[in-house]
Enzyme design. Structure first.
Site, PDB file in Angstrom:
ATOM      1  N   GLU A  31       0.858  -1.221   0.059  1.00  0.00           N
ATOM      2  CA  GLU A  31      -0.109  -0.071   0.076  1.00  0.00           C
ATOM      3  C   GLU A  31       0.854   1.272  -0.009  1.00  0.00           C
ATOM      4  O   GLU A  31       0.441   2.344  -0.186  1.00  0.00           O
ATOM      5  CB  GLU A  31      -0.969   0.061   1.171  1.00  0.00           C
ATOM      6  CG  GLU A  31      -1.906  -1.187   1.022  1.00  0.00           C
ATOM      7  CD  GLU A  31      -2.765  -1.383   2.179  1.00  0.00           C
ATOM      8  OE1 GLU A  31      -3.636  -2.037   2.147  1.00  0.00           O
ATOM      9  OE2 GLU A  31      -2.523  -0.601   3.230  1.00  0.00           O
ATOM     10  N   ASP A  54     -11.199  -7.005  -3.227  1.00  0.00           N
ATOM     11  CA  ASP A  54     -12.164  -8.206  -3.181  1.00  0.00           C
ATOM     12  C   ASP A  54     -13.505  -7.810  -3.051  1.00  0.00           C
ATOM     13  O   ASP A  54     -13.798  -6.408  -2.482  1.00  0.00           O
ATOM     14  CB  ASP A  54     -11.518  -9.222  -2.180  1.00  0.00           C
ATOM     15  CG  ASP A  54     -11.656  -8.561  -0.724  1.00  0.00           C
ATOM     16  OD1 ASP A  54     -12.599  -8.557  -0.053  1.00  0.00           O
ATOM     17  OD2 ASP A  54     -10.645  -7.954  -0.176  1.00  0.00           O
TER      18      ASP A  54
END
Length: 231
Positions: A13, A198
């Site tokens: 990230e 997801d």
């Protein structure tokens, strides 16, 4: 000079953002990794906090106390709860709530920490800048509620319960609530940016393993576009 704090939980990230830092220096405190430098002439403090609410709270507190940022942007991945969003799409926070706090027996709302607000309100200017910046990155985006709790949302029954309990949540993740609460306590403007790795539910882990890097890059690219618009 504007000093922008940017927080991600994991290597994936923060990797792209770290590569964009000029004159980068590194400092580690309590296992929180801080990278300072500039992006497009703006002073940046990039934090890799570690995963989960407590790690995020520790890191955000250190970031504010030691570096005094004028604004904080949280970037990373999330599990989608809104059926109109797909893997890779972007979520921009207009409010942040916990999904794993229950003091309702004392009259608090579900998700509300006692003696704290029911939800945390990101900065209106940062929201507007994020929405405008999202139009330039070529990735679908949506603004709304982001949920936060110390669970990966792979239980389909729990996912449906959250959808019923909250009004139209965009996604769920594991750090934003703590970051928002710390920013609220210190009075630091913030906004939460997420990209979906997801769709929360039974197949979430398979998707997460495959698309974490894509989601991390998409979210980081929006953060870079936001930084470019900040004074």
């Amino acid at each position: 000079m504007t000093k922008i704090g940017i927080i991600g939980a994991m290597d994936e990230e923060v990797e792209l953002l770290k590569s964009k830092l000029s004159n980068c220096s590194e400092r580690t405190i309590a296992e929180c990794e801080f990278y300072t430098g500039t992006i497009e002439g703006k002073e940046i403090v990039l934090l890799k906090s570690g995963i989960g609410k407590v790690n995020a709270a520790i890191g955000t507190t250190l970031l504010i106390q030691l570096f005094q940022p004028t604004a904080i942007i949280n970037t990373g991945s999330a599990g989608g709860l809104d059926s109109s969003l797909h893997v890779g799409d972007l979520a921009i926070s207009t409010e942040v709530r916990y999904n794993d706090v229950d003091a309702t027996v004392f009259g608090y709302e579900f998700g509300q920490v006692p003696q704290m607000p029911a939800f945390y309100q990101p900065d209106d200017m940062l929201i507007d800048i994020a929405i405008e910046a999202a139009k330039t990155v070529g990735i679908p985006s949506k603004k709304g509620l982001i949920l936060s709790g110390d669970s990966f949302m792979s239980d389909a029954a729990l996912v449906e319960q959250l959808k019923r309990r909250f009004n139209y949540p965009l996604c769920s993740e594991m750090e934003a609530g703590a970051i928002a609460q710390v920013c609220h306590r210190f009075g630091v403007p913030f906004v939460i940016i997420r990209s979906l790795s997801d769709i929360a539910g039974a197949e979430a882990k398979v998707s997460y393993d495959e698309f974490l890097e894509t989601a991390s890059v998409n979210s980081a690219n929006l953060v870079l576009a936001i930084v470019g618009r900040l004074g």
